[in-house]
Design an enzyme around this catalytic site. Structure first.
Site, PDB file in Angstrom:
ATOM      1  N   GLU A 114       0.858  -1.645  -0.161  1.00 27.90           N
ATOM      2  CA  GLU A 114       0.066  -0.256  -0.141  1.00 27.90           C
ATOM      3  C   GLU A 114       0.626   1.558   0.236  1.00 27.90           C
ATOM      4  O   GLU A 114       1.840   1.591   1.128  1.00 27.90           O
ATOM      5  CB  GLU A 114      -1.622  -0.536   1.019  1.00 27.90           C
ATOM      6  CG  GLU A 114      -1.673   1.026   1.055  1.00 27.90           C
ATOM      7  CD  GLU A 114      -2.639   2.061   0.599  1.00 27.90           C
ATOM      8  OE1 GLU A 114      -2.471   3.084  -0.398  1.00 27.90           O
ATOM      9  OE2 GLU A 114      -3.427   0.954   0.033  1.00 27.90           O
TER      10      GLU A 114
ATOM     11  N   THR B  98      -9.576   4.763   0.935  1.00 26.65           N
ATOM     12  CA  THR B  98     -11.414   5.443   0.386  1.00 26.65           C
ATOM     13  C   THR B  98     -11.953   5.147   1.839  1.00 26.65           C
ATOM     14  O   THR B  98     -12.044   6.241   2.511  1.00 26.65           O
ATOM     15  CB  THR B  98     -11.448   5.304  -1.015  1.00 26.65           C
ATOM     16  OG1 THR B  98     -10.480   5.990  -2.112  1.00 26.65           O
ATOM     17  CG2 THR B  98     -12.487   6.479  -0.748  1.00 26.65           C
ATOM     18  N   CYS B  99     -12.442   4.158   1.852  1.00 22.75           N
ATOM     19  CA  CYS B  99     -13.584   4.873   2.702  1.00 22.75           C
ATOM     20  C   CYS B  99     -12.890   4.726   3.965  1.00 22.75           C
ATOM     21  O   CYS B  99     -14.083   5.666   4.689  1.00 22.75           O
ATOM     22  CB  CYS B  99     -14.456   3.002   2.913  1.00 22.75           C
ATOM     23  SG  CYS B  99     -15.383   2.929   4.322  1.00 22.75           S
TER      24      CYS B  99
ATOM     25  N   CYS C 140     -16.144   7.080   3.190  1.00 22.05           N
ATOM     26  CA  CYS C 140     -16.991   6.340   4.264  1.00 22.05           C
ATOM     27  C   CYS C 140     -17.137   7.714   5.072  1.00 22.05           C
ATOM     28  O   CYS C 140     -17.766   7.854   6.367  1.00 22.05           O
ATOM     29  CB  CYS C 140     -17.776   5.415   3.693  1.00 22.05           C
ATOM     30  SG  CYS C 140     -17.819   4.163   1.882  1.00 22.05           S
TER      31      CYS C 140
ATOM     32  N   LYS D 295     -16.056  11.020   6.541  1.00 23.13           N
ATOM     33  CA  LYS D 295     -17.672  11.780   6.090  1.00 23.13           C
ATOM     34  C   LYS D 295     -18.929  11.393   6.770  1.00 23.13           C
ATOM     35  O   LYS D 295     -19.666  12.373   7.155  1.00 23.13           O
ATOM     36  CB  LYS D 295     -17.902  11.167   4.939  1.00 23.13           C
ATOM     37  CG  LYS D 295     -19.096  12.110   3.327  1.00 23.13           C
ATOM     38  CD  LYS D 295     -19.411  10.826   2.792  1.00 23.13           C
ATOM     39  CE  LYS D 295     -20.681  10.038   2.551  1.00 23.13           C
ATOM     40  NZ  LYS D 295     -20.559   9.211   1.665  1.00 23.13           N
TER      41      LYS D 295
ATOM     42  N   GLY E 251     -23.411  17.239  -9.441  1.00 19.72           N
ATOM     43  CA  GLY E 251     -25.113  17.022  -8.158  1.00 19.72           C
ATOM     44  C   GLY E 251     -25.180  15.734  -8.317  1.00 19.72           C
ATOM     45  O   GLY E 251     -25.698  15.206  -8.190  1.00 19.72           O
TER      46      GLY E 251
ATOM     47  N   TYR F 108     -23.648  12.444  -5.401  1.00 22.60           N
ATOM     48  CA  TYR F 108     -24.117  11.918  -3.787  1.00 22.60           C
ATOM     49  C   TYR F 108     -22.906  12.706  -3.276  1.00 22.60           C
ATOM     50  O   TYR F 108     -23.216  12.779  -2.334  1.00 22.60           O
ATOM     51  CB  TYR F 108     -24.366   9.949  -3.903  1.00 22.60           C
ATOM     52  CG  TYR F 108     -23.072   9.780  -4.068  1.00 22.60           C
ATOM     53  CD1 TYR F 108     -21.922   9.439  -2.580  1.00 22.60           C
ATOM     54  CD2 TYR F 108     -22.785   9.073  -4.856  1.00 22.60           C
ATOM     55  CE1 TYR F 108     -21.232   8.520  -2.414  1.00 22.60           C
ATOM     56  CE2 TYR F 108     -21.878   8.294  -5.074  1.00 22.60           C
ATOM     57  CZ  TYR F 108     -20.577   7.950  -4.058  1.00 22.60           C
ATOM     58  OH  TYR F 108     -19.607   6.936  -3.729  1.00 22.60           O
TER      59      TYR F 108
ATOM     60  N   GLU G  56     -23.883  15.380  -0.258  1.00 18.91           N
ATOM     61  CA  GLU G  56     -23.876  15.492   0.724  1.00 18.91           C
ATOM     62  C   GLU G  56     -22.558  15.965   1.117  1.00 18.91           C
ATOM     63  O   GLU G  56     -23.184  16.598   2.233  1.00 18.91           O
ATOM     64  CB  GLU G  56     -23.245  13.895   0.864  1.00 18.91           C
ATOM     65  CG  GLU G  56     -23.706  12.490   0.851  1.00 18.91           C
ATOM     66  CD  GLU G  56     -23.153  11.242   0.388  1.00 18.91           C
ATOM     67  OE1 GLU G  56     -23.754   9.871   0.618  1.00 18.91           O
ATOM     68  OE2 GLU G  56     -21.749  11.027   0.298  1.00 18.91           O
TER      69      GLU G  56
ATOM     70  N   ASP H  83     -12.839  -1.169  -6.381  1.00 21.66           N
ATOM     71  CA  ASP H  83     -13.892   0.472  -7.517  1.00 21.66           C
ATOM     72  C   ASP H  83     -12.688   0.705  -8.728  1.00 21.66           C
ATOM     73  O   ASP H  83     -12.674   0.933  -9.428  1.00 21.66           O
ATOM     74  CB  ASP H  83     -13.282   1.896  -6.476  1.00 21.66           C
ATOM     75  CG  ASP H  83     -13.964   1.709  -5.282  1.00 21.66           C
ATOM     76  OD1 ASP H  83     -15.142   1.128  -5.473  1.00 21.66           O
ATOM     77  OD2 ASP H  83     -14.654   3.155  -4.586  1.00 21.66           O
TER      78      ASP H  83
ATOM     79  N   THR I 206     -17.701  -0.152  -0.541  1.00 21.98           N
ATOM     80  CA  THR I 206     -17.325  -0.603   0.054  1.00 21.98           C
ATOM     81  C   THR I 206     -17.290  -2.198   0.476  1.00 21.98           C
ATOM     82  O   THR I 206     -16.895  -2.925  -0.153  1.00 21.98           O
ATOM     83  CB  THR I 206     -16.518  -0.138   1.522  1.00 21.98           C
ATOM     84  OG1 THR I 206     -16.453   1.001   1.001  1.00 21.98           O
ATOM     85  CG2 THR I 206     -15.806  -0.093   2.713  1.00 21.98           C
TER      86      THR I 206
ATOM     87  N   HIS J  89     -45.330   1.192  15.160  1.00 22.20           N
ATOM     88  CA  HIS J  89     -46.652   2.593  15.362  1.00 22.20           C
ATOM     89  C   HIS J  89     -45.798   2.588  17.228  1.00 22.20           C
ATOM     90  O   HIS J  89     -46.214   1.930  17.589  1.00 22.20           O
ATOM     91  CB  HIS J  89     -48.083   2.214  15.434  1.00 22.20           C
ATOM     92  CG  HIS J  89     -48.895   3.238  15.355  1.00 22.20           C
ATOM     93  ND1 HIS J  89     -48.563   4.300  14.807  1.00 22.20           N
ATOM     94  CD2 HIS J  89     -49.045   3.617  16.606  1.00 22.20           C
ATOM     95  CE1 HIS J  89     -49.321   5.193  14.796  1.00 22.20           C
ATOM     96  NE2 HIS J  89     -49.850   5.099  16.338  1.00 22.20           N
TER      97      HIS J  89
ATOM     98  N   GLU K 183     -43.468   2.361   9.321  1.00 18.68           N
ATOM     99  CA  GLU K 183     -44.499   1.519   8.846  1.00 18.68           C
ATOM    100  C   GLU K 183     -45.259   1.530   7.942  1.00 18.68           C
ATOM    101  O   GLU K 183     -46.315   1.264   7.465  1.00 18.68           O
ATOM    102  CB  GLU K 183     -45.701   1.581  10.182  1.00 18.68           C
ATOM    103  CG  GLU K 183     -46.463   3.479  10.506  1.00 18.68           C
ATOM    104  CD  GLU K 183     -47.062   3.170  11.721  1.00 18.68           C
ATOM    105  OE1 GLU K 183     -48.052   2.753  11.490  1.00 18.68           O
ATOM    106  OE2 GLU K 183     -46.738   4.348  12.608  1.00 18.68           O
TER     107      GLU K 183
END
Length: 486
Positions: free
Chosen positions: A36, A43-44, A49, A52, A177, A179, A183, A337, A345, A469, A474
């Protein structure tokens, strides 16, 4: 049989690569190594994720004083301390990265903090100068955010940069535009930043259910986000005395999308050294403290030696694989990805597990990429699984069961929030083809609804389920009459 250094060499220390490496080593006794070049967790965990979602949590507290006052609490709004939050955030990411490293070590995986590329189908070259051989190589290098192809686009920031900001901007322009754009528009707005969002399309969240994304766009505007559709920028440059501009203010939220189509704007450079002149399709200048490009992500496949091995690369850099994640080179596989299949993920983790089953457990396993639940962490959230109404009606005759209402919690406090519960049902089979929820904690709800949809539940199965309820959810089991058919 060739003598290799390892049975498996994994390139990429994100969620998918780490899972595949430690399961292969721990469950099968395979000799495994992983390289690595950045931080473990990918990323996650490091720049997606997890941080964020923690920012989402932080941003939601700004709404609580007003809600509390509606319930009789004498609670005033406080100030948000970005430096304190960022310090805690970095501590948490360091902790999580340490866990990932420990999982690999405890599973017997050798790790290399280095960039890796393929020398041949069984040999990996490391940036340290070392070479390692392996019977099988797994590429799990993920993706990266991209900037638009306009002059001086590097003056703006991308999502990876957000978690390294020294201070919060007072105002920000978000371009995009999808997600990620939506977000972060909600996050920054909740943290007290004046937010303007430009998207070239007719509606945000392209590809999702029209009714659901329309409600989210409406809610974003109600919360003070200046959302402008049909708008794009074509040029950026450092500002000068010759560039006059209007400063972005909270009054932007009241501006209509049509007027926004003819605006120019300026922004402050990412290094804080001054404003940037940005030219959109037409109009007059404005000023922002930052510009965030959320205009897409591309796979990390460059300069890895893949083409030399006959491995097919797609238009955006995605590695082409078969249903078992194998490339055109029999010893090389790819997951997550970097393959640009379903960029989530949990999907990368599932693909990593399927790879181990296929290659190391002699149990060929293909990942089912259909009916995957997902959530968009806007405010309110969207949870979705299955077909949108638009996609479903192109395939067969459907019934649409839908309700939108003010939830009890916010309605009591006099707030205008609305939620949406929607089921798309096949007329012929009665199966629920899609479920779409726009509501607080919609991500939590859609996980459970996703089980039913994945199992092939019918509308009558939903109807037979007794409601809990009083809850928002519901409504999913109490909608008896279709709103429309198509």
């Amino acid at each position: 049989m060739a003598d290799y250094d390892y049975d498996l060499f994994v390139i990429g220390g994100g969620s998918g690569g780490v899972r595949a490496a430690r399961v292969a080593a721990g469950d099968t006794g395979a000799r495994v190594a992983l390289a690595e070049e950045d931080r473990y967790g990918g990323t996650c965990v490091i720049r997606g994720c997890v941080p964020k979602k923690l920012m989402v949590f932080a941003s939601e507290f700004s709404q609580m004083p007003e809600l509390a006052r509606g319930y009789g609490w004498d609670m005033g709004a406080g100030a948000f301390d970005w430096a304190a939050f960022r310090g805690r955030l970095n501590e948490e990411l360091d902790r999580l990265e340490g866990i990932y490293r420990s999982l690999l070590k405890n599973s017997g995986v050798d790790t290399f903090d280095a960039r890796a590329r393929l020398k041949d189908a069984h040999t990996v070259e490391l940036s340290t100068g070392e070479t390692k051989t392996a019977k099988t190589i797994l590429i799990a290098t993920g993706g990266h955010p991209v900037r638009p192809d306009i002059p001086n686009a590097d003056l703006g920031i991308v999502s990876d940069d957000i978690f390294h900001l020294e201070k919060l901007p007072k105002s920000i322009l978000i371009v995009g535009g999808g997600y990620i754009a939506c977000e972060f528009a909600c996050i920054f707005n909740g943290l007290g930043v004046v937010v303007t969002q430009y998207y070239r399309g007719a509606q945000v969240l392209r590809g999702f259910d029209d009714e659901a994304r329309g409600l989210i766009a409406e809610a974003m505007r109600e919360q003070g986000i200046s959302l402008h559709l049909g708008t794009n920028i074509v040029e950026m440059a450092p500002a000068s005395a010759d560039h006059s501009a209007t400063t972005a203010t909270a009054t932007d939220a009241a501006m209509g999308a049509t007027a926004a189509q003819s605006l120019e704007l300026t922004a402050t450079a990412r290094d804080g050294n001054g404003p940037i002149w940005v030219k959109p399709t037409s109009g007059a200048p404005r000023e922002f403290d930052a510009v965030l490009f959320a205009t897409g992500r591309d796979p990390n496949s460059r300069d890895m030696g893949l083409e030399d091995l006959g491995i097919e690369i797609g238009r955006r850099g995605e590695i082409k694989v078969d249903e078992y994640s194998k490339t055109a080179a029999d010893s090389v596989y790819a997951i997550g990805d970097v393959t640009n299949r379903v960029n989530l993920t949990p999907v990368a983790i599932r693909e990593g597990m399927a790879f181990v089953e296929t290659v190391f457990k002699d149990n060929p396993t293909a990942v089912d990429h259909e009916l995957i639940p997902s959530a968009i962490f806007t405010q309110p959230e969207m949870g979705t699984v299955g077909l949108s109404e638009e996609d479903a009606r192109e395939q067969e005759e459907i019934e649409v069961y839908c309700t939108s209402f003010r939830p009890m919690k916010s309605a009591f406090a006099g707030q205008p929030d609305r939620v949406l519960m929607k089921l798309v049902v096949s007329k012929a089979s009665r199966k629920v083809l899609g479920c779409h929820i726009v509501a607080p904690d919609a991500g939590e709800m859609i996980q459970l609804a996703g089980i039913a949809v994945k199992m092939g539940a019918t509308k009558e199965d939903f109807d037979r389920t007794v409601a809990v309820h009083p809850t928002m959810s519901e409504e999913i089991v109490t909608m008896k009459t279709p709103m429309r058919t198509a």
